[in-house]
Design a protein around this motif. Structure first.
Motif, PDB file in Angstrom:
ATOM      1  N   UNK A  58      -2.021 -32.120   6.764  1.00  0.00           N
ATOM      2  CA  UNK A  58      -2.938 -31.296   5.975  1.00  0.00           C
ATOM      3  C   UNK A  58      -2.700 -31.576   4.488  1.00  0.00           C
ATOM      4  N   UNK A  59      -3.798 -31.817   3.765  1.00  0.00           N
ATOM      5  CA  UNK A  59      -3.681 -32.066   2.327  1.00  0.00           C
ATOM      6  C   UNK A  59      -3.685 -30.743   1.579  1.00  0.00           C
ATOM      7  N   UNK A  60      -2.626 -30.464   0.845  1.00  0.00           N
ATOM      8  CA  UNK A  60      -2.581 -29.251   0.015  1.00  0.00           C
ATOM      9  C   UNK A  60      -1.447 -29.374  -0.993  1.00  0.00           C
ATOM     10  N   UNK A  68      -3.327 -22.834  -0.120  1.00  0.00           N
ATOM     11  CA  UNK A  68      -2.245 -22.524   0.828  1.00  0.00           C
ATOM     12  C   UNK A  68      -2.605 -21.316   1.689  1.00  0.00           C
ATOM     13  N   UNK A  69      -3.308 -20.351   1.084  1.00  0.00           N
ATOM     14  CA  UNK A  69      -3.759 -19.175   1.845  1.00  0.00           C
ATOM     15  C   UNK A  69      -4.711 -19.623   2.958  1.00  0.00           C
ATOM     16  N   UNK A  70      -5.660 -20.499   2.605  1.00  0.00           N
ATOM     17  CA  UNK A  70      -6.643 -20.976   3.591  1.00  0.00           C
ATOM     18  C   UNK A  70      -5.946 -21.769   4.696  1.00  0.00           C
ATOM     19  N   UNK A  71      -4.967 -22.604   4.307  1.00  0.00           N
ATOM     20  CA  UNK A  71      -4.240 -23.436   5.288  1.00  0.00           C
ATOM     21  C   UNK A  71      -3.476 -22.542   6.278  1.00  0.00           C
ATOM     22  N   UNK A  72      -2.728 -21.572   5.748  1.00  0.00           N
ATOM     23  CA  UNK A  72      -1.922 -20.707   6.626  1.00  0.00           C
ATOM     24  C   UNK A  72      -2.815 -19.850   7.524  1.00  0.00           C
ATOM     25  N   UNK A  73      -3.922 -19.388   6.953  1.00  0.00           N
ATOM     26  CA  UNK A  73      -4.851 -18.555   7.732  1.00  0.00           C
ATOM     27  C   UNK A  73      -5.414 -19.365   8.907  1.00  0.00           C
ATOM     28  N   UNK A  74      -5.802 -20.598   8.611  1.00  0.00           N
ATOM     29  CA  UNK A  74      -6.381 -21.464   9.655  1.00  0.00           C
ATOM     30  C   UNK A  74      -5.356 -21.738  10.768  1.00  0.00           C
ATOM     31  N   UNK A 117       7.920 -21.930  -7.926  1.00  0.00           N
ATOM     32  CA  UNK A 117       6.738 -21.120  -7.601  1.00  0.00           C
ATOM     33  C   UNK A 117       6.087 -21.569  -6.284  1.00  0.00           C
ATOM     34  N   UNK A 118       6.194 -22.862  -5.960  1.00  0.00           N
ATOM     35  CA  UNK A 118       5.682 -23.348  -4.664  1.00  0.00           C
ATOM     36  C   UNK A 118       6.399 -22.647  -3.514  1.00  0.00           C
ATOM     37  N   UNK A 119       7.712 -22.481  -3.665  1.00  0.00           N
ATOM     38  CA  UNK A 119       8.514 -21.792  -2.643  1.00  0.00           C
ATOM     39  C   UNK A 119       8.120 -20.318  -2.556  1.00  0.00           C
ATOM     40  N   UNK A 120       7.931 -19.696  -3.724  1.00  0.00           N
ATOM     41  CA  UNK A 120       7.516 -18.288  -3.740  1.00  0.00           C
ATOM     42  C   UNK A 120       6.149 -18.140  -3.064  1.00  0.00           C
ATOM     43  N   UNK A 121       5.195 -18.959  -3.495  1.00  0.00           N
ATOM     44  CA  UNK A 121       3.820 -18.821  -2.999  1.00  0.00           C
ATOM     45  C   UNK A 121       3.752 -19.051  -1.490  1.00  0.00           C
TER      46      UNK A 121
END
Ligand SMILES: NC(=O)c1ccc[n+]([C@@H]2O[C@H](COP(=O)([O-])OP(=O)(O)OC[C@H]3O[C@@H](n4cnc5c(N)ncnc54)[C@H](O)[C@@H]3O)[C@@H](O)[C@H]2O)c1
Length: 247
Positions: A58-60, A68-74, A117-121
């Motif tokens: 997955x590209x993100x 990232x929200x869309x990826x995790x939701x999917x 911040x990547x880790x936090x998000x």
């Protein structure tokens, strides 16, 4: 080390190469469905194709919260949730390992954006999909450099701090959060960028004389995400041949 990950769903950031690809391979070998999230879509897809039918590229960008929200939701919609998150994506090339003044503010900001911040998000976004899942586990990839200062080291020290913070905040949801602090391991990036002199100097500071291998870090990840680590959270496991103990 072999752990049964059948039915588990794993998200590995920076999964296209190096540690991320090796983590993804090991989790998929154990039976997990593995999502390799990487800035570089080509390497993520190629790595997933090489790993097998239960791996997906997955590209993100981990700093892009909406993506990232869309990826995790999917992923969660497809499987009912997420069990394992490996926050591995990180900047550590020579370009991002120089003194702060040489790097300049723009690069320093990007370094902290991705590594910290990547880790936090990713953790905040994935956590609701992990809550209450049996054996839910986050592993953050820090570095032995965290114990010796520098811009890169400071970003990884923050990752260790976040590991303790998230361990406390997510415990009520049954999510364990740990970190691995690898020493120098010959991934492609290190192999192509680190000069033999620097490599030799670092190796001479290890207690053990052999080279660290990707598999050493994979084994630490399998331990921390597996059932034998069920009472371990908030910890950072140093896998450095003694390098980190000596500084
Ligand atoms: N190799 C080592 O010796 C070593 C030692 C200590 C810690 N680490 C840490 O381990 C992690 C992986 O190291 P590696 O050597 O495998 O790295 P690598 O550079 O070989 O691979 C990192 C992957 O992350 C991806 N990536 C970078 N920024 C991203 C972003 N914003 N969003 C999504 N993906 C992104 C890259 O495209 C790449 O595929 C890093 O966090 C690094 O700091 C490595």
């Amino acid at each position: 080390m072999s752990t049964n990950y059948a039915g588990k769903v794993a998200v590995v950031t920076g999964g296209g190469r190096g540690f991320g690809k090796a983590f993804s391979q090991a989790l998929a070998d154990g039976g997990a469905s593995v999502y390799l999230v990487d800035l570089d879509s080509e390497v993520a897809e190629a790595a997933a194709a090489q790993i097998g039918a239960n791996a997906f590229g997955i590209a993100a960008d981990v700093t892009d919260e909406a993506r990232m929200q869309a990826v995790c939701e999917e992923i969660a919609q497809a499987h009912g949730g997420i069990d394992i998150l490996i926050n591995n994506a990180g900047l550590h090339s020579h370009e991002y390992s120089r003194p702060l003044a040489e790097m300049g503010l723009q690069k320093v900001r990007r370094l902290f954006d991705v590594n910290v911040m990547g880790t936090v998000a990713c953790t905040l976004i994935a956590a609701p999909y992990m809550a209450g899942r049996d054996g839910a586990s986050v592993v953050n990839i820090a570095s032995a450099a965290a114990f010796s200062g520098g811009g890169y080291g400071t970003s990884k020290l923050a990752v260790i701090g976040l590991t303790m913070t998230f361990a406390r905040e997510l415990a009520a949801d049954g999510i364990r959060v740990n970190a691995i602090a690898p020493g120098v391991i010959l991934t492609d990036t290190i192999r192509s960028e680190m000069d033999p002199g620097t490599l030799g100097r670092i190796k001479s500071m290890q207690f053990l004389s052999q080279d660290g291998e990707e598999q050493d870090i994979v084994d630490a990840m399998l331990f921390l995400t597996g059932p034998t680590a069920k009472f371990i959270t908030g910890e950072t496991l140093r896998v450095t041949g003694g390098f980190a103990a000596g500084i």
